[in-house]
Motif scaffolding. Sequence first.
Motif, PDB file in Angstrom:
ATOM      1  N   GLN A 118       0.826  -1.205   0.000  1.00 26.45           N
ATOM      2  CA  GLN A 118       0.000   0.000   0.000  1.00 26.45           C
ATOM      3  C   GLN A 118       0.864   1.261   0.000  1.00 26.45           C
ATOM      4  O   GLN A 118       0.488   2.274  -0.577  1.00 26.45           O
ATOM      5  CB  GLN A 118      -0.945   0.034   1.224  1.00 26.45           C
ATOM      6  N   TRP A 119       2.026   1.199   0.655  1.00 25.46           N
ATOM      7  CA  TRP A 119       2.910   2.360   0.671  1.00 25.46           C
ATOM      8  C   TRP A 119       3.440   2.649  -0.725  1.00 25.46           C
ATOM      9  O   TRP A 119       3.574   3.801  -1.118  1.00 25.46           O
ATOM     10  CB  TRP A 119       4.074   2.133   1.617  1.00 25.46           C
ATOM     11  N   ILE A 120       3.739   1.595  -1.486  1.00 30.83           N
ATOM     12  CA  ILE A 120       4.225   1.772  -2.859  1.00 30.83           C
ATOM     13  C   ILE A 120       3.120   2.401  -3.701  1.00 30.83           C
ATOM     14  O   ILE A 120       3.358   3.316  -4.477  1.00 30.83           O
ATOM     15  CB  ILE A 120       4.708   0.432  -3.449  1.00 30.83           C
ATOM     16  N   LYS A 124       3.075   6.055  -5.745  1.00 34.27           N
ATOM     17  CA  LYS A 124       2.728   6.217  -7.156  1.00 34.27           C
ATOM     18  C   LYS A 124       1.642   7.273  -7.329  1.00 34.27           C
ATOM     19  O   LYS A 124       1.668   8.073  -8.244  1.00 34.27           O
ATOM     20  CB  LYS A 124       2.280   4.877  -7.749  1.00 34.27           C
ATOM     21  N   GLU A 125       0.666   7.261  -6.406  1.00 33.62           N
ATOM     22  CA  GLU A 125      -0.422   8.270  -6.472  1.00 33.62           C
ATOM     23  C   GLU A 125       0.143   9.659  -6.263  1.00 33.62           C
ATOM     24  O   GLU A 125      -0.228  10.604  -6.966  1.00 33.62           O
ATOM     25  CB  GLU A 125      -1.482   7.960  -5.405  1.00 33.62           C
TER      26      GLU A 125
END
Length: 130
Positions: A118-120, A124-125
């Motif tokens: 989720q951190w990755i 990206k967002e």
Amino acid sequence: DNRVWKTSVMYSKRESCFSPKEYLLGDSAFGASGVMIPAFKKPRGAAFSRIHEVFNTYLAKPRVKAEHCIGMFKGRFQYFKRMRVLISCKKDLKRTVEQFHCACILHNWLLSEPVCPQWIDLEKEDDSEN
């Protein structure tokens, strides 16, 4: 590689650095000793014996894993890929070794505690918003 090995402290004091059943695995450039097991060299103009071929295949497996680990390390810490450091005194060498040691600790920690997916996705967002 063999020259570095032969001039190392570990080589000159191998009796105290290795237990009776401990050894290093090397490629065919290394000379065999009580603590170094190199791959067999293919004889000039002759075929490899089947047993030597099988031995080299088994020997290659852990060496390939070690190379993959080094590749992962260099991928994670690009600084060490082409490290340009002037070492002109013991303090410079000590600092460089400490940086490498810290990176090894982080690398091993990240292997056992990978970055949450989720951190990755959040990163990206954030990148797409800018």
